[in-house]
Write a protein that holds these residues in place. Structure first.
Motif, PDB file in Angstrom:
ATOM      1  N   ILE A  57       0.839  -1.205   0.000  1.00  0.00           N
ATOM      2  CA  ILE A  57       0.000   0.000   0.000  1.00  0.00           C
ATOM      3  C   ILE A  57       0.872   1.254   0.000  1.00  0.00           C
ATOM      4  O   ILE A  57       0.598   2.207  -0.725  1.00  0.00           O
ATOM      5  N   GLU A  58       1.929   1.269   0.806  1.00  0.00           N
ATOM      6  CA  GLU A  58       2.843   2.415   0.844  1.00  0.00           C
ATOM      7  C   GLU A  58       3.506   2.639  -0.511  1.00  0.00           C
ATOM      8  O   GLU A  58       3.712   3.781  -0.928  1.00  0.00           O
ATOM      9  N   LEU A  59       3.841   1.561  -1.197  1.00  0.00           N
ATOM     10  CA  LEU A  59       4.501   1.667  -2.492  1.00  0.00           C
ATOM     11  C   LEU A  59       3.540   2.125  -3.585  1.00  0.00           C
ATOM     12  O   LEU A  59       3.907   2.896  -4.457  1.00  0.00           O
ATOM     13  N   LEU A  60       2.307   1.648  -3.526  1.00  0.00           N
ATOM     14  CA  LEU A  60       1.331   1.979  -4.557  1.00  0.00           C
ATOM     15  C   LEU A  60       0.709   3.356  -4.368  1.00  0.00           C
ATOM     16  O   LEU A  60       0.305   3.999  -5.332  1.00  0.00           O
ATOM     17  N   PRO A  62       2.113   6.298  -2.379  1.00  0.00           N
ATOM     18  CA  PRO A  62       3.073   6.999  -1.511  1.00  0.00           C
ATOM     19  C   PRO A  62       2.586   8.360  -1.025  1.00  0.00           C
ATOM     20  O   PRO A  62       2.964   8.800   0.060  1.00  0.00           O
ATOM     21  N   GLU A  63       1.722   9.011  -1.793  1.00  0.00           N
ATOM     22  CA  GLU A  63       1.226  10.327  -1.373  1.00  0.00           C
ATOM     23  C   GLU A  63       0.400  10.248  -0.097  1.00  0.00           C
ATOM     24  O   GLU A  63       0.345  11.205   0.668  1.00  0.00           O
ATOM     25  N   LYS A  64      -0.195   9.108   0.190  1.00  0.00           N
ATOM     26  CA  LYS A  64      -0.987   8.941   1.408  1.00  0.00           C
ATOM     27  C   LYS A  64      -0.111   8.647   2.624  1.00  0.00           C
ATOM     28  O   LYS A  64      -0.572   8.713   3.750  1.00  0.00           O
ATOM     29  N   PHE A  65       1.155   8.309   2.382  1.00  0.00           N
ATOM     30  CA  PHE A  65       2.045   7.930   3.470  1.00  0.00           C
ATOM     31  C   PHE A  65       3.276   8.827   3.562  1.00  0.00           C
ATOM     32  O   PHE A  65       4.300   8.415   4.087  1.00  0.00           O
ATOM     33  N   SER A  66       3.153  10.050   3.063  1.00  0.00           N
ATOM     34  CA  SER A  66       4.316  10.944   3.117  1.00  0.00           C
ATOM     35  C   SER A  66       4.614  11.280   4.568  1.00  0.00           C
ATOM     36  O   SER A  66       3.718  11.377   5.402  1.00  0.00           O
ATOM     37  N   LYS A  67       5.886  11.465   4.848  1.00  0.00           N
ATOM     38  CA  LYS A  67       6.330  11.709   6.234  1.00  0.00           C
ATOM     39  C   LYS A  67       5.752  12.989   6.802  1.00  0.00           C
ATOM     40  O   LYS A  67       5.558  13.106   7.994  1.00  0.00           O
TER      41      LYS A  67
END
Length: 71
Positions: A57-60, A62-67
């Motif tokens: 999910i993080e790879l697909l 990434p905008e939802k998991f930005s630091k």
């Protein structure tokens, strides 16, 4: 966890990891720099190779998991 961070912490080179995944180092580099997203199948393989530390999910998405979101 970010894939680049995972590789750094584990001391795994891009070449070594790309070989495990069956892709070129260039393709892996594009994924690491977020210029290309992996396929769903490759994202799942990365998740398996990282023992779940880097999720598909993080790879697909990434905008939802930005630091910045977690600061």
């Amino acid at each position: 966890m970010d894939l680049r961070e995972f590789l750094f912490k584990k001391g795994i080179t891009q070449i070594e990891f790309a070989k495990k995944l069956g892709i070129s180092r260039g393709h892996l580099n594009q994924i690491l720099h977020k210029t290309k997203h992996p396929s769903r199948k490759l994202a799942k393989e990365i998740e398996e190779q990282t023992e779940g530390k880097v999720t598909a999910i993080e790879l697909l998405f990434p905008e939802k998991f930005s630091k910045e979101e977690y600061v």
